[in-house]
Design a protein around this motif. Structure first.
Motif, mmCIF file in Angstrom:
data_model
loop_
_atom_site.group_PDB
_atom_site.id
_atom_site.type_symbol
_atom_site.label_atom_id
_atom_site.label_comp_id
_atom_site.label_asym_id
_atom_site.label_seq_id
_atom_site.Cartn_x
_atom_site.Cartn_y
_atom_site.Cartn_z
ATOM 1 N N MET A 1 -50.751 66.119 13.358
ATOM 2 C CA MET A 1 -51.095 65.645 14.705
ATOM 3 C C MET A 1 -50.494 64.264 14.911
ATOM 4 S SD MET A 1 -54.893 65.024 16.274
ATOM 5 C CE MET A 1 -55.151 64.357 17.903
ATOM 6 N N LYS A 2 -49.707 64.123 15.955
ATOM 7 C CA LYS A 2 -49.065 62.856 16.268
ATOM 8 C C LYS A 2 -49.504 62.391 17.654
ATOM 9 C CE LYS A 2 -44.537 60.654 17.004
ATOM 10 N NZ LYS A 2 -43.058 60.831 16.974
ATOM 11 N N ILE A 3 -49.962 61.145 17.716
ATOM 12 C CA ILE A 3 -50.327 60.515 18.984
ATOM 13 C C ILE A 3 -49.357 59.384 19.249
ATOM 14 C CG2 ILE A 3 -52.096 59.197 20.213
ATOM 15 C CD1 ILE A 3 -54.209 60.649 18.561
ATOM 16 N N THR A 4 -48.812 59.340 20.448
ATOM 17 C CA THR A 4 -47.877 58.290 20.843
ATOM 18 C C THR A 4 -48.492 57.442 21.949
ATOM 19 O OG1 THR A 4 -45.924 59.599 20.255
ATOM 20 C CG2 THR A 4 -45.607 57.859 21.888
ATOM 21 N N VAL A 5 -48.339 56.144 21.831
ATOM 22 C CA VAL A 5 -48.803 55.221 22.864
ATOM 23 C C VAL A 5 -47.587 54.497 23.431
ATOM 24 C CG1 VAL A 5 -50.322 53.302 23.444
ATOM 25 C CG2 VAL A 5 -50.969 54.881 21.612
ATOM 26 N N ILE A 6 -47.307 54.732 24.698
ATOM 27 C CA ILE A 6 -46.191 54.063 25.382
ATOM 28 C C ILE A 6 -46.773 52.901 26.186
ATOM 29 C CG2 ILE A 6 -44.288 54.316 27.015
ATOM 30 C CD1 ILE A 6 -44.187 57.279 26.301
ATOM 31 N N THR B 1 -37.630 62.203 28.829
ATOM 32 C CA THR B 1 -37.658 62.166 27.362
ATOM 33 C C THR B 1 -38.717 63.110 26.813
ATOM 34 O OG1 THR B 1 -36.973 59.838 27.492
ATOM 35 C CG2 THR B 1 -37.783 60.625 25.372
ATOM 36 N N ILE B 2 -39.872 63.145 27.459
ATOM 37 C CA ILE B 2 -40.938 64.056 27.018
ATOM 38 C C ILE B 2 -40.499 65.508 27.194
ATOM 39 C CG2 ILE B 2 -43.284 64.869 27.500
ATOM 40 C CD1 ILE B 2 -43.959 61.965 28.316
ATOM 41 N N VAL C 1 -41.594 59.505 21.098
ATOM 42 C CA VAL C 1 -42.033 60.718 21.789
ATOM 43 C C VAL C 1 -41.800 61.981 20.981
ATOM 44 C CG1 VAL C 1 -41.423 62.193 23.763
ATOM 45 C CG2 VAL C 1 -41.903 59.766 24.125
ATOM 46 N N LYS C 2 -40.767 61.991 20.171
ATOM 47 C CA LYS C 2 -40.351 63.218 19.489
ATOM 48 C C LYS C 2 -41.497 63.825 18.686
ATOM 49 C CE LYS C 2 -36.488 65.149 16.874
ATOM 50 N NZ LYS C 2 -35.211 64.846 16.182
ATOM 51 N N ASN C 3 -41.752 65.097 18.951
ATOM 52 C CA ASN C 3 -42.760 65.893 18.237
ATOM 53 C C ASN C 3 -44.186 65.373 18.407
ATOM 54 O OD1 ASN C 3 -40.721 67.607 17.208
ATOM 55 N ND2 ASN C 3 -40.336 66.174 15.517
ATOM 56 N N ALA C 4 -44.428 64.629 19.450
ATOM 57 C CA ALA C 4 -45.795 64.149 19.701
ATOM 58 C C ALA C 4 -46.656 65.286 20.253
ATOM 59 C CB ALA C 4 -45.778 62.985 20.678
ATOM 60 N N ASP C 5 -47.935 65.256 19.890
ATOM 61 C CA ASP C 5 -48.899 66.201 20.445
ATOM 62 C C ASP C 5 -49.608 65.617 21.660
ATOM 63 O OD1 ASP C 5 -48.905 68.427 18.334
ATOM 64 O OD2 ASP C 5 -49.168 66.620 17.129
ATOM 65 N N PHE C 6 -49.848 64.301 21.606
ATOM 66 C CA PHE C 6 -50.514 63.597 22.698
ATOM 67 C C PHE C 6 -49.782 62.288 22.947
ATOM 68 C CE2 PHE C 6 -53.711 66.176 20.580
ATOM 69 C CZ PHE C 6 -54.224 66.899 21.654
ATOM 70 N N ILE C 7 -49.574 61.992 24.228
ATOM 71 C CA ILE C 7 -48.859 60.772 24.621
ATOM 72 C C ILE C 7 -49.714 60.023 25.630
ATOM 73 C CG2 ILE C 7 -46.782 59.837 25.722
ATOM 74 C CD1 ILE C 7 -45.381 62.501 24.817
ATOM 75 N N ILE C 8 -50.027 58.784 25.318
ATOM 76 C CA ILE C 8 -50.790 57.936 26.239
ATOM 77 C C ILE C 8 -49.808 56.969 26.897
ATOM 78 C CG2 ILE C 8 -52.587 56.183 26.440
ATOM 79 C CD1 ILE C 8 -53.904 57.400 23.945
ATOM 80 N N THR C 9 -49.781 56.955 28.221
ATOM 81 C CA THR C 9 -48.936 56.004 28.941
ATOM 82 C C THR C 9 -49.814 54.910 29.543
ATOM 83 O OG1 THR C 9 -48.970 57.624 30.755
ATOM 84 C CG2 THR C 9 -46.937 57.435 29.490
ATOM 85 N N GLN C 10 -49.497 53.653 29.219
ATOM 86 C CA GLN C 10 -50.277 52.521 29.700
ATOM 87 C C GLN C 10 -49.341 51.342 30.001
ATOM 88 O OE1 GLN C 10 -52.937 52.133 26.262
ATOM 89 N NE2 GLN C 10 -51.569 50.607 25.380
ATOM 90 N N ILE C 11 -48.223 51.656 30.637
ATOM 91 C CA ILE C 11 -47.203 50.637 30.867
ATOM 92 C C ILE C 11 -47.569 49.757 32.066
ATOM 93 C CG2 ILE C 11 -45.420 52.138 29.891
ATOM 94 C CD1 ILE C 11 -44.403 52.639 32.735
ATOM 95 N N ARG C 12 -47.029 48.537 32.049
ATOM 96 C CA ARG C 12 -47.138 47.634 33.196
ATOM 97 C C ARG C 12 -45.738 47.099 33.465
ATOM 98 N NH1 ARG C 12 -51.133 45.190 35.758
ATOM 99 N NH2 ARG C 12 -52.689 45.608 34.153
#
Length: 426
Positions: A1-6, A129-130, A72-83
């Motif tokens: 399980m991979k979580i990505t935070v952008i 990219t996703i 992003v590659k092979n992520a299961d969940f991606i959280i976007t919180q950019i400003r």
């Protein structure tokens, strides 16, 4: 399980670590990818994040990178919180409108409009990219304005997106305190849009306890980025629900405008000072716990909202959450593909909206329809770069709608934002 935070350079990011630590027996996370284009803040926050995880006995692989594809590659969940444009752009969103006698705010009004334009512009690359490297990933969007940005994802990309905000979970916490229960045991009924929503029911063991809350005189929590306005009892009776505190900008617009004009610092300027202190704290390698100071920054229960949603998507637990999803007929006076903020049961397959049982007042419906029109036009303006659509969107917004103010305000705000809005370059 991979979580990505952008957007992992955000001062909020360490709260995600705490949410994962609380669920370490439920979810085994193999990798967390922390990504940001601000490498200075990313290193500070990323290293602090690692220290928190290790202090709680978790040896999860932490990848700290400025490479979007790698994150992003092979992520299961991606959280976007950019400003986009960082805090300085937010400060412009808050200050410039005041010169034209317009409310300046991060997520609503003309300031929120330009925040949306900048954010959607950046999200286009993220979406591409996703789609290429993690087409099956769930994207959880926290980037403001969350509902508008989520509408962009769901209407213009193939990304599986759900929008999230900490306002509903903060209201749930308040209700839980009043009725004497854990807020996790409550099922809220929400109707509305992000930052323009009403909690019309709160079920505990099948019984609606909202009337008990309203009779207590509690008007719901006020988010950290605004001053509290006591709602007139007659207005609260008409609403017969707990409104998001952002509705103060609509229900008390003159008072809010004067309040903003008289502040020594905008909320963005305050947050900039708080973030400097937080980065100093995070930089100290002896610090291994999230500080109380983070509560000053706002975003209360942010990690709880994000990580509990990931838990439901991952474990298929069918728990209720208030999220931003396509309407699909749940709110009958809005379009099916409008993104709305409603109660849903969350499973591995996504969000299943809960049918509404309560009504809202005619005036609240009208306000919601007007703001939804503005939101549709905002997404269209962001995608096309069409200036006429900019004017259409702002004329539709209940807090703006005055072309004599809109035209010069747009010119100035386009000028200060142009590096983030290449579609609008002449």
């Amino acid at each position: 399980m991979k979580i990505t935070v952008i957007g992992a350079g955000s001062s909020y990011c360490p709260e995600i670590a705490m949410g994962l630590i609380q669920r370490k027996e439920i979810m085994q996370v193999d990798e967390i990818a922390l990504m940001d284009i601000d490498e200075y803040k990313l290193q500070i926050v990323g290293n602090f994040f690692q220290r928190i995880m290790k202090n709680h006995g978790l040896n999860t692989k932490i990848t700290i990178t400025s490479d979007l594809q790698e994150a992003v590659k092979n992520a299961d969940f991606i959280i976007t919180q950019i400003r986009v444009g960082k805090m300085d752009a937010r400060i412009n969103d808050e200050k410039i409108p005041l010169k034209y006698n317009l409310i300046g705010q991060e997520t609503t009004g003309i300031g929120g409009f330009f925040c949306a334009l900048r954010t959607i512009e950046a999200m286009e690359k993220i979406a591409e990219t996703i789609e290429q490297f993690s087409p099956n990933a769930w994207l959880i969007n926290f980037a403001n304005p969350s509902g508008i940005v989520t509408e962009y994802f769901l209407k213009h990309t193939k990304v599986k997106a759900i929008g999230l905000c900490n306002v509903p979970i903060t209201i749930a916490e308040t209700i839980g305190d009043i009725v004497g229960c854990d807020y996790h045991d409550l099922q809220l009924e929400s109707i509305g849009l992000n930052h323009l929503s009403y909690i019309t029911a709160a079920y505990l063991d099948g019984k609606d306890v909202l009337e008990q809350v309203l009779k207590s005189g509690n008007q719901g929590p006020t988010m950290a980025n605004m001053k509290r306005i006591e709602i007139d009892t007659d207005l609260l009776r008409l609403i017969s629900a707990i409104p998001s505190s952002y509705l103060g900008y609509y229900n008390y617009r003159s008072k809010k405008l004067e309040e903003l004009k008289n502040e020594k610092l905008t909320r963005g300027e305050e947050c900039k000072l708080i973030e400097e202190k937080l980065m100093e704290y995070y930089s100290n390698e002896e610090n291994i716990e999230v500080p109380e100071m983070l509560n000053e920054r706002g975003g209360h229960l942010y990690s709880e909202a994000a990580v509990s949603l990931i838990e439901s998507l991952h474990t298929n637990n069918h728990k209720p959450h208030v999220v931003n999803v396509c309407n699909r007929g749940v709110i009958p006076f809005l379009l099916d593909d409008d993104v709305v903020e409603v109660s849903c049961f969350i499973s591995r397959d996504g969000a299943e909206s809960v049918p509404l049982t309560k009504n809202i007042s005619p005036a609240s419906k009208s306000l919601m329809q007007s703001v939804k029109l503005y939101e549709r036009l905002t997404v269209q303006a962001a995608v096309t770069g069409d200036k006429d659509t900019v004017y259409e969107a702002l004329m539709a917004h209940p807090l703006i709608g005055d072309f004599e103010k809109i035209k010069p305000a747009v010119e100035e705000m386009l000028q200060v934002n142009i590096e983030y809005l290449p579609k609008f370059k002449v």
